[in-house]
Design a protein around this motif. Structure first.
Motif, mmCIF file in Angstrom:
data_model
loop_
_atom_site.group_PDB
_atom_site.id
_atom_site.type_symbol
_atom_site.label_atom_id
_atom_site.label_comp_id
_atom_site.label_asym_id
_atom_site.label_seq_id
_atom_site.Cartn_x
_atom_site.Cartn_y
_atom_site.Cartn_z
ATOM 1 N N GLU A 73 0.833 -1.209 0.000
ATOM 2 C CA GLU A 73 0.000 0.000 0.000
ATOM 3 C C GLU A 73 0.865 1.255 0.000
ATOM 4 O OE1 GLU A 73 -3.484 2.132 2.703
ATOM 5 O OE2 GLU A 73 -3.082 -0.014 2.935
ATOM 6 N N GLY A 100 -3.833 2.261 -7.988
ATOM 7 C CA GLY A 100 -3.782 3.528 -7.270
ATOM 8 C C GLY A 100 -2.382 4.105 -7.249
ATOM 9 N N SER A 141 -6.844 3.629 -10.942
ATOM 10 C CA SER A 141 -8.107 2.994 -10.545
ATOM 11 C C SER A 141 -8.683 3.662 -9.306
ATOM 12 C CB SER A 141 -7.890 1.500 -10.271
ATOM 13 O OG SER A 141 -7.018 1.318 -9.172
ATOM 14 N N THR A 142 -8.006 4.724 -8.824
ATOM 15 C CA THR A 142 -8.504 5.507 -7.693
ATOM 16 C C THR A 142 -8.523 6.976 -8.092
ATOM 17 O OG1 THR A 142 -6.302 5.847 -6.726
ATOM 18 C CG2 THR A 142 -7.503 3.887 -6.029
ATOM 19 N N SER A 145 -4.611 9.981 -5.702
ATOM 20 C CA SER A 145 -3.157 10.134 -5.655
ATOM 21 C C SER A 145 -2.637 11.055 -6.758
ATOM 22 C CB SER A 145 -2.468 8.770 -5.787
ATOM 23 O OG SER A 145 -2.455 8.338 -7.131
ATOM 24 N N THR A 183 -13.015 3.505 -11.058
ATOM 25 C CA THR A 183 -13.160 3.852 -9.639
ATOM 26 C C THR A 183 -14.418 3.246 -9.013
ATOM 27 O OG1 THR A 183 -14.362 5.923 -10.043
ATOM 28 C CG2 THR A 183 -11.958 6.033 -10.038
ATOM 29 N N MET A 186 -13.956 0.781 -6.081
ATOM 30 C CA MET A 186 -13.398 1.204 -4.788
ATOM 31 C C MET A 186 -14.446 1.085 -3.686
ATOM 32 S SD MET A 186 -10.958 4.530 -5.181
ATOM 33 C CE MET A 186 -12.195 5.636 -5.852
ATOM 34 N N LEU A 190 -11.734 3.459 0.823
ATOM 35 C CA LEU A 190 -10.728 3.877 -0.151
ATOM 36 C C LEU A 190 -11.193 5.118 -0.910
ATOM 37 C CD1 LEU A 190 -8.000 3.290 -1.402
ATOM 38 C CD2 LEU A 190 -9.125 1.752 -3.034
ATOM 39 N N THR A 191 -12.481 5.184 -1.227
ATOM 40 C CA THR A 191 -13.025 6.365 -1.895
ATOM 41 C C THR A 191 -12.818 7.605 -1.029
ATOM 42 O OG1 THR A 191 -14.718 5.027 -3.008
ATOM 43 C CG2 THR A 191 -15.098 7.396 -2.917
ATOM 44 N N THR A 194 -8.833 8.459 -0.649
ATOM 45 C CA THR A 194 -8.249 9.026 -1.867
ATOM 46 C C THR A 194 -8.886 10.373 -2.200
ATOM 47 O OG1 THR A 194 -9.783 7.676 -3.207
ATOM 48 C CG2 THR A 194 -7.566 6.805 -2.854
ATOM 49 N N ARG A 243 -18.727 9.857 -9.514
ATOM 50 C CA ARG A 243 -17.368 9.319 -9.609
ATOM 51 C C ARG A 243 -16.533 10.150 -10.589
ATOM 52 N NH1 ARG A 243 -15.638 5.621 -5.742
ATOM 53 N NH2 ARG A 243 -17.094 3.901 -5.498
ATOM 54 N N SER A 250 -9.667 15.223 -9.003
ATOM 55 C CA SER A 250 -8.393 14.615 -8.645
ATOM 56 C C SER A 250 -7.336 14.892 -9.710
ATOM 57 C CB SER A 250 -8.570 13.098 -8.470
ATOM 58 O OG SER A 250 -7.321 12.466 -8.302
#
Length: 386
Positions: A73, A100, A141-142, A145, A183, A186, A190-191, A194, A243, A250
């Motif tokens: 992680e 991620g 996929s998130t 970051s 996403t 998630m 995690l949602t 992030t 999303r 992001s």
């Protein structure tokens, strides 16, 4: 007007944003003229349909694929070095990161290790990479970051138990395929983590002493998109509209902080996360209000604008009231997202704080904080969040 005319550099990858963009991996790899691609992902999603779809896209383009998924992680230096060995053993000539921030940062590290023939920790700091890595395509996929669009890679030094920042143009991916559909798998935690990371990126970029007119535009819209849609995305996880707005925010936040850099929240979160191996986004969410309290007097106009973007009315209020209301807005969003713990709840003890503060002050992100903080200042912020 003088600020607008100030000379600033802006770096960004070629990017495609929108549903279905992840399926362009094979096309982009083919355009780069590669024949053997390394897919870097993590154990949690290596068997996920998203990874398999990317692999199929590459194979359909006539590209051999190899998968490296030994990524934690918080990606470790030893994992980067193992990945570099795997890349060289299989004579790969391109890297595709799917996942991620952890696999994307690891992929960046693998790339520069293979082209510079040096240990990953030798690149710590700013502009320490002499030779760019091989072609790198990032497929996040998130939504948080923003490693897919930034010139940062964050790697854990396992000897010192601290996260190190590698900041270089060479860290900017060659292409980012940003697909909001990825996403939807998630979970709520995690949602939330992030999403709060993305919000922190945007806020710190906006108040950074290296901000510019372009990063300001991106950061302010990111604050509005993330704060306005994160709670809804958690409540209705299959809703691509929510999303997509969070992922757009992001991406904007990533482009902003990649060029304006960050501040004390991230410097302190890197130190904390490296020491206790904690989720980065949760560390940011907890620290953010306390850092704002300290920074606010040195960037009143900018924090007031942030407050407005988060739906806080500032008309007729004193600076102290605006600061209070902004802090409350951030705390309320964190709680709505399910983040309501303290650093003490995460396992931090008071006697660990001096070491953490010392490491945070050495972090590259601290340089662009709106005010220079002392060891005592940083210790007090950790203690307040304890």
């Amino acid at each position: 007007m003088k600020e607008v005319l100030a000379m600033r550099k802006f770096v960004a990858p070629e990017l495609v944003f929108g549903v279905g963009s992840s399926k362009l991996a094979g096309q982009y790899a083919e355009n780069f003229g590669v024949s053997r691609a390394l897919i870097v992902t993590d154990p949690g999603i290596v068997e996920c349909s998203w990874v398999k779809a990317v692999e199929k896209s590459l194979i359909d383009a006539g590209i051999e694929t190899y998968i490296f998924s030994e990524v934690s992680e918080n990606p470790r230096d030893v994992e980067v070095m193992r990945g570099a060995d795997f890349y060289l053993e299989n004579r790969c000539d391109c890297i595709i990161a799917v996942g991620g921030g952890s696999p994307m940062d690891c992929a960046k590290g693998i790339g520069i290790v293979t082209t510079n023939n040096s240990h990953i920790l030798n690149f710590e700091g700013v502009d320490m990479v002499d030779v760019p890595g091989p072609p790198l395509i990032c497929i996040p996929s998130t939504a948080g970051s923003s490693a897919d669009v930034s010139q940062f890679a964050i790697i854990t030094d396992t000897e010192r138990d601290v996260k190190v920042s590698i900041v270089s143009k060479a860290m900017v991916p060659d292409a980012a395929l940003i697909d909001p559909e990825l996403t939807t798998t998630m979970d709520a935690q995690l949602t939330a983590a992030t999403g709060m990371d993305a919000l922190t990126h945007a806020i710190e970029a906006y108040v950074s002493n290296a901000n510019s007119a372009l990063t300001d535009l991106l950061a302010l819209d990111a604050i509005e998109q993330v704060s306005g849609n994160l709670a809804a995305a958690i409540k209705d996880p299959g809703n691509l509209e929510f999303r997509g707005q969070v992922m757009l925010g992001s991406m904007e936040a990533g482009l902003a902080f990649s060029n304006a850099i960050l501040g004390a929240v991230h410097a302190m979160a890197h130190s904390l996360g490296g020491h206790l191996d904690l989720p980065h986004g949760e560390c940011n969410a907890i620290l953010l209000p306390y850092v704002i309290r300290v920074n606010f007097p040195y960037a009143v106009k900018r924090y007031s604008r942030i407050a407005e973007k988060m739906g806080v009315s500032i008309s007729g209020k004193t600076d102290e009231q605006i600061c209070d209301d902004l802090e409350q807005a951030i705390v309320s969003l964190s709680r709505a997202a399910g983040i309501n713990m303290s650093l003490g709840d995460l396992g931090l003890t008071r006697d660990e704080i001096p070491k953490l503060a010392e490491m945070a002050l050495k972090d590259a992100c601290m340089v662009t904080n709106p005010v220079e903080l002392s060891q005592e200042d940083v210790e007090k912020i950790y203690e307040a969040a304890l």
